[in-house]
Design an enzyme around this catalytic site. Structure first.
Site, PDB file in Angstrom:
ATOM      1  N   ARG A  41       0.821  -1.285  -0.023  1.00 43.41           N
ATOM      2  CA  ARG A  41      -0.043   0.064  -0.050  1.00 43.41           C
ATOM      3  C   ARG A  41       0.824   1.338  -0.124  1.00 43.41           C
ATOM      4  NH1 ARG A  41      -5.384  -1.431   3.722  1.00 43.41           N
ATOM      5  NH2 ARG A  41      -6.156  -2.784   2.188  1.00 43.41           N
ATOM      6  N   ASP A 151     -14.429   8.064  11.720  1.00 45.16           N
ATOM      7  CA  ASP A 151     -13.249   7.005  11.641  1.00 45.16           C
ATOM      8  C   ASP A 151     -11.875   7.945  11.543  1.00 45.16           C
ATOM      9  OD1 ASP A 151     -13.481   4.057  10.276  1.00 45.16           O
ATOM     10  OD2 ASP A 151     -11.726   5.221   9.666  1.00 45.16           O
TER      11      ASP A 151
END
Lengths: 277, 130
Positions: A41, A151
Site C-alpha cells: 500500500r 473514523d
C-alpha cells in the site's frame, strides 16, 4: 523472484519502526501478516514522493509537522472490509430492544436519539443504522435523529460521505431499500442527498484521551476495531465509551471481540452487546 | 444459545463445512457443560479440542483462499487470529481449577461462529461455485 521485483521492499527493522509509530498514533497494533500489506500500500506513495526506501519514508513522516503524511500512513493500514447490515443481530437489537428502551427512558424528553458509529469505515454501518431507524417510522417519526459517524481514516470518510457503492457489491440489499434510499448513477448506487445529510461524518481518533461530546449517546456501535488494539488500549477505550453513554445506553462491539477478559462497568446483555447501568 | 446448522451456513466446500460442523458440535458440548456446572477437566478438554481444530481449519481455509487469489484474505485472517487469541486467553483462565465453565464464553463462541460462517465466510462462497 525477489522482493524488489514488486518495488521497494521493507525489512523487519523498518516494519518494526512503522509498527511502533502506528501503534503510538492510532492504537492499531499491526500483526506480522500486515507487513506485506504495508509494503504494497505504501510503495506507490513512497515513489510518488521521490523516496527510495521505507527508512527514508519513515523520516519523511516523522519530520512532517503538519501530520498530513501520518494521516496518509494510517489511511493505508486502517481500511477495512464492511458491508450493509453486517452482523444483522445488532440491527434487530436496535429495533426490538434499544429503541423501545430509549423511548421509555426519554419519555419526558429530550426527544432525541443519539447514535454513534465509532469506526464507520466507508459508511455502510451508519447508513444501515439510519435505514433501521427510518424503516421503523412508527417508532422514530417523532424523534430527532442525531447520528454521528467517525473514523480515523480520512480516505474512507470521504467515500462514506459520497455514499456511492458499486452495484455489483449490493447483492444482499433488499430491493425496496435500494429504491427508497438510493439513486443509480453509472455503476453505483448513490445515497439520496436527503438521507446522506442525516449522518454527521467526522474524523476522530479513538485513542484521544478525551472524548469531546457534550451529550451522552443512547447507542454506540464500535465493531471490529478493538481487534486491532492491545488489551490496555481496549480497556481504556471501553471506559471512554462507558463515560460517553447515557445510563441505559448500549454498546455494540464486533463478533470477534469480547469484553469477558476486560475490566469494565458495563452490563452484559448478550454476546457483543453491553448496557451502561 | 446454539447454532442451528442449516444450508445458509454452507460455504460450498465440503471439508470446510465439516470443520464448521465439528466446531459447532464442540461449542454445543461446552454449553452443556456450562449449564451442568463444574466439570473443569471436561471443559478444558473441549477448549483444547476447539483450539486444535480451529488452527487446523483456519490454516487449511486460508491456504485454499490464498491459492484461489481471494481479495479479502487479510481481513479474513484477522478474524481467525483474533478468535484464536481469544481462545488462548480463555484457555489461560482455566489453567488453574478456580474458574467455572461460563455461558458467557459459549454464547460468545456460538455467536462468533454464526457471524463468521454465516457472513464472513459467505463472502468467499462464489470462489467455490461450480
Amino acid at each position: 523472484m525477489n522482493d524488489s521485483y514488486f518495488g521497494i521492499s521493507i525489512n523487519d527493522k523498518e516494519f518494526e519502526r512503522f509498527r511502533d509509530l502506528i501503534y503510538r498514533e492510532s492504537g492499531i497494533k499491526l500483526r506480522d501478516n500486515k507487513k506485506d500489506l504495508l509494503r504494497q500500500r505504501l510503495n506507490k506513495r513512497i515513489r510518488s514522493l521521490g523516496l527510495m526506501s521505507f527508512s527514508e519514508y519513515y523520516k519523511h513522516v516523522d519530520e512532517d509537522r503538519s501530520r498530513a503524511e501520518l494521516t496518509e500512513l494510517i489511511d493505508a493500514v486502517s481500511t477495512n472490509v464492511t458491508s450493509f447490515f453486517r452482523e444483522m443481530k445488532h440491527f434487530e437489537f436496535l429495533t426490538k430492544t434499544a429503541l423501545p428502551q430509549t423511548f421509555q427512558r426519554k419519555k419526558n424528553g429530550p426527544f432525541e436519539l443519539r447514535l454513534w458509529s465509532a469506526a464507520c469505515s466507508t459508511g455502510e454501518e451508519p447508513y444501515s443504522m439510519l435505514f433501521t431507524l427510518l424503516e421503523h417510522e412508527e417508532l422514530t417519526s417523532k424523534w430527532n435523529i442525531k447520528l454521528l459517524a467517525t473514523d480515523i481514516s480520512t480516505k474512507v470518510l470521504q467515500r462514506a460521505m459520497k455514499g456511492a457503492y458499486p452495484i455489483t457489491k449490493m447483492d444482499g440489499m433488499p430491493s425496496e431499500l435500494l429504491r427508497k434510499y438510493f439513486v443509480t448513477e453509472g455503476d453505483n448506487y448513490v445515497l439520496k442527498d436527503k438521507f446522506r445529510n442525516m449522518v454527521n461524518f467526522r474524523w476522530f481518533n479513538l485513542i484521544n484521551n478525551r472524548f469531546p461530546f457534550k451529550h451522552k449517546f443512547d447507542v454506540i456501535f464500535c465493531r471490529n476495531v478493538m481487534i486491532y488494539f492491545d488489551k490496555p488500549t481496549r480497556e481504556e477505550l471501553v471506559h471512554k465509551f462507558s463515560a460517553a453513554l447515557a445510563p441505559g445506553g448500549y454498546l455494540c462491539i464486533g463478533h470477534s471481540e469480547s469484553l469477558a477478559n476486560t475490566s469494565h462497568d458495563l452490563r452484559y446483555i448478550q454476546p457483543t452487546i453491553y448496557c451502561k447501568p | 444459545m446454539s447454532v442451528e446448522w442449516g444450508d445458509q451456513y454452507s460455504v460450498g466446500h465440503e471439508p470446510f463445512d465439516e470443520h464448521h460442523k465439528s466446531m459447532v458440535r464442540i461449542i454445543d458440548q461446552m454449553t452443556e457443560l456450562a449449564q451442568k456446572g463444574d466439570d473443569h477437566a471436561g471443559w478444558v478438554a473441549r477448549i483444547d479440542e476447539l483450539i486444535t481444530l480451529s488452527i487446523k481449519h483456519f490454516t487449511e481455509e486460508e491456504a485454499e483462499l490464498e491459492r484461489r487469489g481471494y481479495a479479502e484474505l487479510i481481513d479474513h485472517q484477522d478474524e481467525h487470529r483474533n478468535l484464536l487469541n481469544e481462545l488462548l486467553e480463555i484457555r489461560g483462565r482455566y489453567s488453574e481449577k478456580g474458574s467455572k465453565p461460563s455461558l458467557e464464553i459459549t454464547e460468545f463462541l456460538a455467536n462468533w461462529m454464526a457471524v463468521h460462517v454465516g457472513e464472513t465466510d459467505a463472502r468467499y462462497r462464489p470462489l467455490f461455485k461450480k
